[in-house]
Design a protein around this motif. Structure first.
Motif, PDB file in Angstrom:
ATOM      1  N   ALA A  57      -2.295   5.119  -2.463  1.00 45.79           N
ATOM      2  CA  ALA A  57      -2.990   5.764  -1.338  1.00 45.79           C
ATOM      3  C   ALA A  57      -2.542   7.205  -1.172  1.00 45.79           C
ATOM      4  O   ALA A  57      -1.504   7.624  -1.694  1.00 45.79           O
ATOM      5  N   PHE A  58      -3.350   7.951  -0.425  1.00 47.70           N
ATOM      6  CA  PHE A  58      -2.942   9.290   0.028  1.00 47.70           C
ATOM      7  C   PHE A  58      -2.178   9.140   1.338  1.00 47.70           C
ATOM      8  O   PHE A  58      -2.509   8.279   2.154  1.00 47.70           O
ATOM      9  N   ASN A  79     -11.179   4.302   5.698  1.00 50.46           N
ATOM     10  CA  ASN A  79     -10.004   4.350   4.813  1.00 50.46           C
ATOM     11  C   ASN A  79      -8.719   4.699   5.567  1.00 50.46           C
ATOM     12  O   ASN A  79      -7.624   4.505   5.048  1.00 50.46           O
ATOM     13  N   LEU A  80      -8.864   5.251   6.773  1.00 51.26           N
ATOM     14  CA  LEU A  80      -7.706   5.814   7.465  1.00 51.26           C
ATOM     15  C   LEU A  80      -6.881   4.738   8.192  1.00 51.26           C
ATOM     16  O   LEU A  80      -7.425   3.852   8.851  1.00 51.26           O
ATOM     17  N   VAL A 131       0.887  -1.159   0.000  1.00 53.01           N
ATOM     18  CA  VAL A 131       0.000   0.000   0.000  1.00 53.01           C
ATOM     19  C   VAL A 131       0.927   1.211   0.000  1.00 53.01           C
ATOM     20  O   VAL A 131       1.692   1.394   0.950  1.00 53.01           O
ATOM     21  N   LEU A 132       0.896   1.996  -1.055  1.00 49.24           N
ATOM     22  CA  LEU A 132       1.885   3.061  -1.213  1.00 49.24           C
ATOM     23  C   LEU A 132       1.214   4.426  -1.141  1.00 49.24           C
ATOM     24  O   LEU A 132       0.389   4.769  -1.999  1.00 49.24           O
ATOM     25  N   GLY A 133       1.570   5.186  -0.136  1.00 46.99           N
ATOM     26  CA  GLY A 133       0.935   6.474   0.097  1.00 46.99           C
ATOM     27  C   GLY A 133       1.827   7.640  -0.299  1.00 46.99           C
ATOM     28  O   GLY A 133       2.924   7.788   0.226  1.00 46.99           O
ATOM     29  N   GLU A 134       1.336   8.460  -1.208  1.00 50.36           N
ATOM     30  CA  GLU A 134       2.078   9.649  -1.632  1.00 50.36           C
ATOM     31  C   GLU A 134       1.864  10.758  -0.582  1.00 50.36           C
ATOM     32  O   GLU A 134       0.730  11.118  -0.260  1.00 50.36           O
ATOM     33  N   VAL A 164      -5.970   6.103   3.331  1.00 49.78           N
ATOM     34  CA  VAL A 164      -5.271   7.332   3.731  1.00 49.78           C
ATOM     35  C   VAL A 164      -4.322   6.951   4.867  1.00 49.78           C
ATOM     36  O   VAL A 164      -4.759   6.524   5.938  1.00 49.78           O
ATOM     37  N   LEU A 165      -3.028   7.072   4.631  1.00 48.63           N
ATOM     38  CA  LEU A 165      -2.026   6.745   5.646  1.00 48.63           C
ATOM     39  C   LEU A 165      -1.578   8.035   6.315  1.00 48.63           C
ATOM     40  O   LEU A 165      -1.264   9.005   5.633  1.00 48.63           O
TER      41      LEU A 165
END
Lengths: 468, 468
Positions: free
Chosen positions: A207-208, A271-272, A168-171, A235-236
């Motif tokens: 992900a965000f 989502n968080l 899971v990759l959060g920008e 959302v991470l």
């Protein structure tokens, strides 16, 4: 021991046995003679069990009595070793491997050291080089899925795609200028572009990653919440981590805690995924549960920085979605979840003044199905059950530190090193076999990282800009 | 990389260079291109250093600029890896490896579980089999010297002699019947016989090991103190470890702490090494310092059993003789000192609420020269200096968890696994080369331990006598 058998030979051998009585099922990968920790709802353990895989999915997990019912193109004889779900690292910053062992004990390190360091050195190249190295470390340590928060996350995605892991990759979105965005709005746009590119990838969930409540505005946090619903992506965020965060948020919100503030602005959603979650009251914990928020518990990094101990055990016992994370390699400093086990077990015992407070099976749950729950992926990964994705590791029980095994959970939690992981399988594909990587060139990746480290030395250390 | 060179070839090669200008010194072992952590008084670090060994002693430790002045029959090119003093484990019960991972979380475990288990299963064979396995684990983890407390200590001595390690071996004295003595007096006699047999061994220091103040009578403790002076040998003891100890000693002594009581009966001497030392006041610490007592700090075991955190950092800063120990494999559960580093650093930061409280260099000091001081052996081991015994380890810095190394102390403390130790040298002799043991048959030792574990399963687990 791996054995690739020609189908004809296997069938012949089987026909010599009593196999004619069975309906023989052809599978791609069969792991036999294993101490199988399923981590299913009943926590079934099979002492001489088997796991069968077809394509990228698990098709059977049994006590091994039906071994003759399977024909496999590839067979692993575990010889009693532990076979368990791949580990899930719920929180890291994988690319920061290239900064590992720098200035570990600087007070107020994030603001005084890390942000300035990153403003000088973060680049597409740095992100790629660091992610490659971190992926190698994690695959070798039995991590099959990780959640990441960093910049140029599309570069991380390329490395994950290549090595074959799940992630899971959060920008990152943050209110000051960073390497890939001049402000939060540019960060959001970068994230949206990344999400649109990767939303259909079979192993990557884009992900965000708003850095934290206090390093973003209310407006940004609300905007990201809306967009995460629109795209149905995680959302991470770093949440309830530091004193500074408590202060800034209290000032901003008229005395609210970070969790209360996030609830208030509508940002607590399923989502968080909140990382750290140290400074929380019982009512904060109830809010997190009510909104079905995931929690990443990073013991090793939290105590290294003397931030305190998250009430992770209470959150786990209260039924929250919570799993283990390592935090980034400047924080943890290793990023194999297995390195957390010992500290998670022991520090929770210490703070609870009770040697029975944190039994090993809970730690393993928080590293597997618990971590999957934290990422809302428990329907796909986190346990060995038919129908789930084939993310599986084999842990060597013959290394001297692991002998003998009376209780496999104890052996894993109190004795295992990341280097005891022998084979790592993701999505049905063997990524590491007998400690050798099959989908990455470990030496080339290391050499590139060492070369980058020389640049770091010249840029920030030898110039005298930072103190070691 | 190891290179055995024929003397003639080496000399020829040297004479082709400018070596004629130097006085060439012939040595037995040369380690070059090393990041040398000397752990000498100035904590000198040489980035491209060398260590030269003749017979069983270190003859040179330099920055490497004089490399051409040495001719060696055996050369190790460290290729930048960390070269440091062998680790010293100040407290273990090595033979208990065969019980590892049993009943880890049972409350009041020592009295309810371990003592009964030992009364059934301790034997000469068990002690030998467990010690062999533990020695393998420690050599592979870079431990070159350890202090042990157990029964049939002469069996442990035979295994130490054979594998080539260094050790302080304490024969246990305790007030109830045990496998090798019906009472404390028999235990003392066993210890005296052992001491007389081994007092001239070049690598083994025999010792008395009264189990603890509360599990021995005042008379026994006084007798052992006298005998330790007569034989000039160490006394290893568990000290200030548990609530039960506090209670028993307070009742016995009219309210004194264990340390006060030991001072009172004349048992605090420079021969004494106290393990754990958790429940101590500032005045207890002053007493320990005044009597020059050594202290073994076992963080990992102490927090696993929720006993609390020893004020080890204060003792270290106050100048006490203090070093790291692992405790036994039922307690720790691994017995490579390197596994303590992370927890020692982080938990002291946590309890001091200060990320700078325990810098990595202090942890390494407590694992090397500090541990040597705890055992009163600092004139012989614990640092890399000319004249000291050649106990040296090489730690791989190219494993993915160790890349990159900006600060070698940080890399060791926050990142290293026991399995990152590449070569182990004791008394000038290479015991492990490229992770392969040269003086022990690892597989045979493991197989014997696994066979014994089957006996354990049948005797105490399958019989239903103990609960897993």
């Amino acid at each position: 021991m791996f054995k690739k058998t020609l189908l004809a030979v296997s069938l012949a051998a089987t026909s010599l046995s009593s196999a004619s009585a069975f309906a023989v099922e052809q599978v791609d990968l069969l792991i036999k003679n294993a101490t199988v920790l399923t981590m299913d709802q009943k926590k079934n353990v099979f002492e001489h069990g088997l796991v069968a895989v077809k394509d990228n999915k698990i098709v059977a997990v049994t006590d091994g009595s039906d071994l003759k019912e399977y024909e496999a193109s590839q067979t692993i004889d575990a010889d009693g070793d532990i076979v368990m779900p791949g580990l899930i690292n719920t929180h890291t910053h994988v690319s920061m491997t290239v900064f590992r062992s720098m200035a570990d004990d600087v007070p107020d390190r994030l603001h005084r050291y890390i942000f300035p360091l990153e403003s000088k050195l973060v680049s597409r190249d740095m992100v790629r080089i660091g992610a490659q190295l971190g992926n190698v470390e994690m695959v070798k340590g039995g991590v099959t899925t990780y959640a990441d928060m960093y910049y140029f996350e599309d570069e991380v995605a390329k490395t994950v795609d290549k090595i074959g892991m799940r992630a899971v990759l959060g920008e990152t979105v943050i209110k000051f200028p960073v390497a890939d965005a001049a402000n939060a709005d540019e960060g959001i746009q970068y994230a949206v572009n990344f999400i649109e590119s990767y939303k259909d990838h079979p192993r990557i969930t884009p992900a965000f990653a708003p850095h934290a409540p206090y390093t973003n505005t209310t407006e940004t946090l609300k905007k990201i919440t809306e967009l995460s619903k629109k795209y149905d992506v995680p959302v991470l965020i770093h949440l309830a981590e530091s004193e500074r965060e408590n202060q800034v948020i209290a000032e901003r919100s008229g005395g609210k805690s970070p969790v209360e503030y996030m609830a208030d602005i509508g940002a607590l959603t399923p989502n968080l995924v909140g990382a750290h979650v140290i400074n929380v009251s019982d009512s904060d914990i109830a809010l997190l549960k009510q909104h079905d928020v995931g929690v990443a518990h990073n013991m090793s990094a939290n105590i290294k920085s003397a931030k305190g101990v998250s009430p992770a055990l209470k959150m786990f016992d209260d039924g929250l979605r919570i799993g283990l994370g390592t935090d980034g390699p400047m924080s943890g400093n290793t990023i194999s979840t297995i390195d957390e086990f010992n500290q998670v077990a022991k520090v929770h015992k210490l703070v609870n003044k009770d040697r029975a407070a944190m039994p090993p099976v809970k730690v393993i749950e928080m590293a597997t199905i618990g971590a999957a729950r934290a990422l809302h992926m428990e329907d796909k990964i986190g346990s060995l059950e038919p129908g789930k994705l084939a993310d599986i590791i084999v842990v060597d029980t013959k290394a001297p530190n692991m002998v003998p095994v009376y209780n496999p959970y104890s052996a894993l939690v109190y004795s295992a090193y990341a280097t005891n992981v022998k084979h790592t399988i993701v999505d049905g594909k063997v990524l590491m076999q007998d400690r050798q990587l099959l989908t990455a060139d470990e030496k080339a990746i290391r050499d590139e990282a060492l070369k980058f480290a020389d640049t770091v030395r010249k840029t920030v250390i030898e110039s005298g800009e930072v103190v070691q």
